[in-house]
Scaffold this active site. Structure first.
Site: not given
Length: 273
Positions: A10-11, A14-16, A131, A156
């Site tokens: 997930g790079a 966003g946070i990745g 989460s 989710y």
């Protein structure tokens, strides 16, 4: 001191992406994994980093990714399972699994399991993005693909509780072998999360309300801390964190029997049993 080799899924956004930049600045070797070929390649060029493209909605691509990582990287110190998704309408993957459950849980479960020998050799760390919504889960081991009862938010939440149960079972199984595992809640971060789907989460992430959310850099802080600090000294392996502190979990997160059964079901679903 040489930096760590850190595989980060997930790079590409966003946070990745924020975490990749922070880790690279520290001198770590960051191996980028993303779904978007263009974004992942652009970040890899910026950071002079190795990169791979894989869609976690296809377990065949996860298997190919693991094989490539094992071939190219003789040492893997940290695996960060950060890729994730949320769907509105129920959709299934080519393997027939509900997409949110596969992308958020089954795919990282499979990747971690396939990389486990390399991680154990390094005395490595596995960090998984969960989460706070794990506290809303209603996990049913007999309906993990939500065939009988589905809502996007519940799928989710269930996947995020699964992340925590996976982390705790991973620690129970391999902590004595030198592995350390942790999960974390990044906060509500202003990213493109959910942008490609029809989830109601778009109302939060893609409206003017977005300006009140955390920045990707703020959301990535706990990820970077867990990936680079000392398990057992700076944080307790098996724990769930937010803002570098223990965070709230569902009451079922401490159910070791549930964690074991989820692990066994997951093995069967990805055909590792």
């Amino acid at each position: 001191m040489a930096g760590k080799t850190i595989v980060l899924t997930g790079a590409s956004d966003g946070i990745g992406r924020a975490a990749a930049r922070a880790l690279r600045q520290r001198g770590d070797e960051v191996v980028l994994v993303g779904r978007s070929a263009g974004k992942t390649a652009a970040l890899a060029k910026e950071l002079a980093a190795d990169h791979h493209v894989a869609d976690f909605a296809r377990l065949s691509e996860v298997r190919d990714l693991a094989a490539t990582l094992l071939d190219r990287h003789p040492a893997i110190d940290v695996l960060v399972n950060n890729a994730g998704a949320i769907m509105g309408s129920r959709t299934t993957t080519p393997e027939g699994h509900e997409a949110t459950f596969q992308i958020n849980h089954l795919a990282p479960f499979l990747l971690t399991t396939l990389l486990l020998p390399r991680l154990l050799t390094a005395g490595g760390t596995v960090v998984t993005t969960s989460s706070l919504l794990n506290t809303r889960a209603r996990l049913d081991l007999d309906d993990l693909d939500a065939v009988r009862r589905y809502s996007g938010s519940r799928a989710y939440a269930n996947s995020k509780l699964a992340n925590i149960l996976f982390t705790r079972e991973l620690q129970r199984r391999h902590g004595e072998d030198g592995l350390a595992a942790a999960s974390f809640h990044p906060g509500v971060v202003a990213t493109n999360f959910s942008g490609g789907g029809d989830s109601a989460a778009r109302l939060l992430y893609h409206t003017p309300l977005k300006r009140f959310l955390l920045t990707p850099e703020q959301g990535a802080d706990t990820l970077v801390w867990l990936a680079t600090s000392r398990p057992g000294a700076d944080w307790a392996p098996g724990g769930h964190y937010e803002k570098r502190r223990p965070s709230a979990v569902h009451r079922l997160a401490d159910d070791s029997g549930l964690a074991r059964r989820l692990w066994e079901r997951s093995q069967a679903l990805v055909e590792l049993a």
